[in-house]
Write a protein that holds these residues in place. Structure first.
Motif, short mmCIF file in Angstrom:
data_model
loop_
_atom_site.label_atom_id
_atom_site.label_comp_id
_atom_site.label_asym_id
_atom_site.label_seq_id
_atom_site.Cartn_x
_atom_site.Cartn_y
_atom_site.Cartn_z
N GLY A 63 0.82 -1.21 0.00
CA GLY A 63 0.00 0.00 0.00
C GLY A 63 0.85 1.26 0.00
O GLY A 63 0.55 2.22 -0.73
N GLU B 75 2.60 1.58 -3.54
CA GLU B 75 1.67 1.94 -4.62
C GLU B 75 1.09 3.34 -4.45
O GLU B 75 0.74 4.01 -5.43
CB GLU B 75 0.55 0.90 -4.68
N ALA B 76 0.98 3.80 -3.20
CA ALA B 76 0.42 5.12 -2.96
C ALA B 76 1.41 6.25 -3.24
O ALA B 76 1.01 7.37 -3.54
CB ALA B 76 -0.08 5.22 -1.52
N ILE C 249 -6.76 -5.39 -8.46
CA ILE C 249 -6.39 -4.46 -7.40
C ILE C 249 -5.96 -3.12 -7.99
O ILE C 249 -6.36 -2.05 -7.51
CB ILE C 249 -5.26 -5.05 -6.53
N ASP C 250 -5.17 -3.18 -9.05
CA ASP C 250 -4.65 -1.96 -9.67
C ASP C 250 -5.78 -1.10 -10.23
O ASP C 250 -5.81 0.12 -10.04
CB ASP C 250 -3.68 -2.34 -10.77
N ARG D 236 -7.89 0.46 -7.38
CA ARG D 236 -7.18 1.58 -6.75
C ARG D 236 -7.24 2.82 -7.62
O ARG D 236 -7.32 3.95 -7.12
CB ARG D 236 -5.73 1.21 -6.49
N ARG E 159 -11.01 4.63 -7.14
CA ARG E 159 -11.43 4.24 -5.79
C ARG E 159 -12.90 4.55 -5.56
O ARG E 159 -13.35 5.66 -5.80
CB ARG E 159 -10.55 4.96 -4.77
N ARG F 38 -4.13 -1.37 1.19
CA ARG F 38 -3.76 -1.30 -0.22
C ARG F 38 -4.43 -0.13 -0.93
O ARG F 38 -4.14 0.12 -2.11
CB ARG F 38 -4.14 -2.61 -0.93
N GLY F 39 -5.36 0.55 -0.25
CA GLY F 39 -6.05 1.67 -0.89
C GLY F 39 -7.00 1.25 -1.99
O GLY F 39 -7.21 2.00 -2.96
N VAL F 40 -7.60 0.07 -1.87
CA VAL F 40 -8.45 -0.47 -2.93
C VAL F 40 -9.81 0.23 -2.95
O VAL F 40 -10.37 0.48 -4.02
CB VAL F 40 -8.64 -1.99 -2.74
N ALA G 72 -12.67 -5.93 -4.96
CA ALA G 72 -12.02 -5.24 -6.08
C ALA G 72 -12.89 -5.31 -7.34
O ALA G 72 -13.03 -4.32 -8.07
CB ALA G 72 -10.64 -5.85 -6.34
#
Length: 677
Positions: A328, A331-332, A361-362, A365, A368, A391-393, A669
């Protein structure tokens, strides 16, 4: 790519993990490599077990540190480099991309002393020998450190891809003034903090209470219990591990009570000087149901805290929550799109299960969305929520009594961060939802007082949140039946205009491809018009998830080889699909083998645009579809993601009651992607 850390404790494991995760979305044949290992290497074990790398652990490192020290002591430094390069080339030949994680040793190591090459020069030499681009990792922000890292490697002839400043002060700006991109990743306490289990192992402690979940808690601070109860309580903070002599029953009970009451969320209890607590004290603590681990160590409090302060946590297979936090953070704060562009890696034509899951997941994100999870006290839901938030999903709302959700999360050591907790019974939305439901169901004679009772049900409440725009989608079913999950959606959300029936698909993740199976969960015996709707919805779902839809309308007959009412239904449905979507490749009736096997297709339906190449398989009834997906799942080792609901105006998805945490993460997701489409 060669990930090289400049100094101890820079957290290059986070960067290596993020790079492998990024590559797993683009190529099927990934390798990981470590030039030197001191012993069993937790990071290498994590990477080789988590990802479908082309070389096993035993083939993914160069030499051990002891072997390197022996070669250097004998003056055979070039032989050392040669052995490492030879081992690396064996991995490289099997892979489209390799992530190399540089050495951990530093000058003065006990196994090699000053005879070992200086770390930076050694890593630069290996990167050049491998033909790798280098990603230097420094600790803390600031332009000076990043520039020094860049020039240190560039001056030694290495090609620097990007620089990462890790474990920075939150809010620190990205480094500037470099000819390559540079990014700052903030310090995330949950990544570097050891777990209670790691503390127990390092201190040689004996676990006298606590399940595995208690041992997985992160230790964010240490508090020594030596004063009276009020003073100690004043110093307890969230994530603290209380270290106190085993005979301090007053502190043990007081700290446990403070944790159970929600005044503070502790990591655990450590009892020193080998003193076990009185059984009566243990009985009281167990009745408080804290979910905390209690350890006994032989050392005194002073030496225990001194030893504990030196414990460093590492990413490993035993710390999945830290892995989520690390991914997370990466990726953030790292521009993965720019990094991918600079890597210029050609995307594989194969779609492996991991590539597909990571792509989910990508995509989630990137767009969102707000999702509601009605089963807010279920352990799997809570663990999945923590992973999704780290992960900010998605932004999450959990339904249930907030006090109970918080109590369960404390017991499990789960961090819910910014999750929104809503109790349907006391929510300010309840009156409005009751009025809305009564209006929708007035043709069924539902009065307002009955509606007021209905909407306290978490699935009805969650569905009404979606209907009202308070959430973009809902995922439920971990401990509710399929009917209980989707009935509110049929009553409130309803189907897309022009679609007569809601249906479902399973995304079947095979070893080298992803297939869509529909309908395997909802409609027992659809007629021809409903079957056509299912086919069109399934094709749209396939396209939504990046799969080119080629639709096979399955039957026990291919073409005109058979007859009967069931075959005629499929033939009629196929004709309806062709009339409504002449652009959509569709074939039917067709048998499964002719739909998936090019050799069989060449015999049974030569020249077909679908036969042998189908990606969407539409079953004639629920009996056939449900049994087929389970047979493929169990016999072929496929991952079945779903059921994914389709045809509804807004996404509501059902979980299997046997769903794992990973299943829940994938389904959330998927729901987020549906909501964004």
């Amino acid at each position: 790519m060669y990930v090289a850390g400049l100094g101890p404790g820079v957290g290059k494991g986070t960067v290596a993990l993020g790079l492998v995760e990024l590559l797993s979305r683009q190529v099927a044949r990934i390798g990981v490599f470590r030039p030197l290992v001191a012993g069993p290497d937790p990071l290498l074990e994590l990477l080789t077990s988590r990802y479908p790398v082309m070389a096993p652990y035993d083939e993914s490192y160069g030499v051990t540190l002891a072997e390197a020290a022996a070669l250097v002591a004998d003056g055979r430094r070039e032989e050392l480099v040669g052995r490492i390069v030879e081992r690396y080339r064996a991995v490289e030949r099997r892979c489209a991309s390799v992530v190399v994680v540089g050495s951990d040793f530093s000058d003065g190591h006990e196994d090699g002393g000053d005879e070992l090459p200086r770390e930076l020069a050694f890593n630069a030499r290996l990167a050049n020998e491998f033909g790798s681009v280098v990603v230097p990792v420094v600790r803390g922000g600031g332009d000076a450190a990043a520039r020094a890292a860049y020039h240190s490697f560039a001056d030694l002839g290495a090609t620097v891809l990007a620089v990462v400043a890790n474990r920075c002060t939150p809010g620190a700006a990205h480094p500037t003034g470099l000819p390559v991109p540079a990014w700052s990743i903030p310090e995330v306490p949950a990544i570097g903090a050891p777990t209670v289990a790691e503390v127990a192992a390092a201190l040689g402690g004996t676990v006298i209470t606590g399940e595995q979940a208690a041992l997985d808690r992160d230790v964010l601070d240490y508090v020594v219990g030596a004063a009276h109860v009020p003073q100690v309580l004043d110093h307890l903070v969230d994530g603290a591990l209380l270290i106190t002599p085993g005979d301090r029953a007053d502190l043990l009970v007081a700290a446990s009570a403070a944790h159970a009451a929600g005044n503070v969320t502790l990591a655990g209890l450590v009892l020193t000087i080998g003193e076990h607590p009185d059984p009566r004290v243990v009985s009281v603590i167990e009745r408080l149901n804290t979910g905390l681990a209690m350890l006994v160590v032989e050392s005194d409090s002073y030496h225990t805290i001194a030893a504990a302060a030196r414990i460093m946590s590492r990413l490993s297979t035993a710390t999945p929550r830290k892995v989520d936090a690390a991914l997370g953070a990466f990726e953030a704060h790292v521009d993965t799109a720019e990094l991918s562009r600079r890597l210029d890696v050609t995307r594989s034509s194969r779609v492996t299960p991991l590539m597909f899951e990571n792509d989910l997941i990508d995509r989630a994100r990137a767009n969102r969305r707000r999702l509601v999870l009605p089963e807010g006290t279920d352990e799997r839901i809570l663990r999945a929520a923590e992973s999704l938030l780290r992960r900010g999903v998605a932004d999450l709302t959990l339904l249930g009594d907030p006090a109970e959700i918080q109590r369960r999360s404390r017991e499990l050591g789960v961090e819910l961060g910014d999750a929104h907790l809503v109790d349907p019974v006391t929510s300010e939305w309840r009156d409005g939802f009751a009025a809305r439901y009564a209006e929708l169901r007035k043709h069924r004679g539902v009065p307002l007082d009955l509606a007021y009772d209905v909407v306290r049900d978490v699935n009805y409440f969650g569905t009404l949140m979606v209907d009202a725009g308070h959430a973009d989608g809902m995922v439920s079913g971990a401990n509710h039946t399929t009917a209980a999950t989707i009935r509110p959606a049929f009553e409130i959300i309803k189907t897309v205009p022009g679609v007569s029936v809601a249906s479902s698909v399973f995304l079947m993740l095979l070893a080298d491809r992803v297939l869509v199976y529909g309908d395997c969960a909802v409609n027992p015996d659809p007629d021809a018009h409903q079957l056509a709707d299912i086919a069109l919805s399934s094709a749209d779902t396939a396209a939504q998830f990046g799969l080119e839809p080629r639709v096979a309308m399955l039957s026990y007959s291919t073409g005109t080889s058979g007859a009967g009412a069931d075959v005629e239904k499929v033939a009629a449905a196929t004709k309806l699909v062709q009339e409504r979507r002449p652009d959509l490749p569709v074939e039917g009736p067709i048998q499964y083998d002719a739909a998936i096997d090019p050799a069989v297709a060449a015999t049974k339906l030569p020249g077909s645009a679908v036969a042998g190449r189908a990606t969407v398989f539409v079953f004639p009834d629920l009996n056939t579809g449900n049994n087929t997906y389970k047979a493929v799942q169990r016999s072929a080792g496929a991952v079945a993601v779903g059921p994914v609901m389709q045809g509804l105006r807004r996404p509501v998805n059902d979980l299997s009651r046997g769903a794992t945490v990973k299943d829940i993460v994938n389904t959330v997701a998927i729901t987020a992607i549906q909501a964004a489409s």
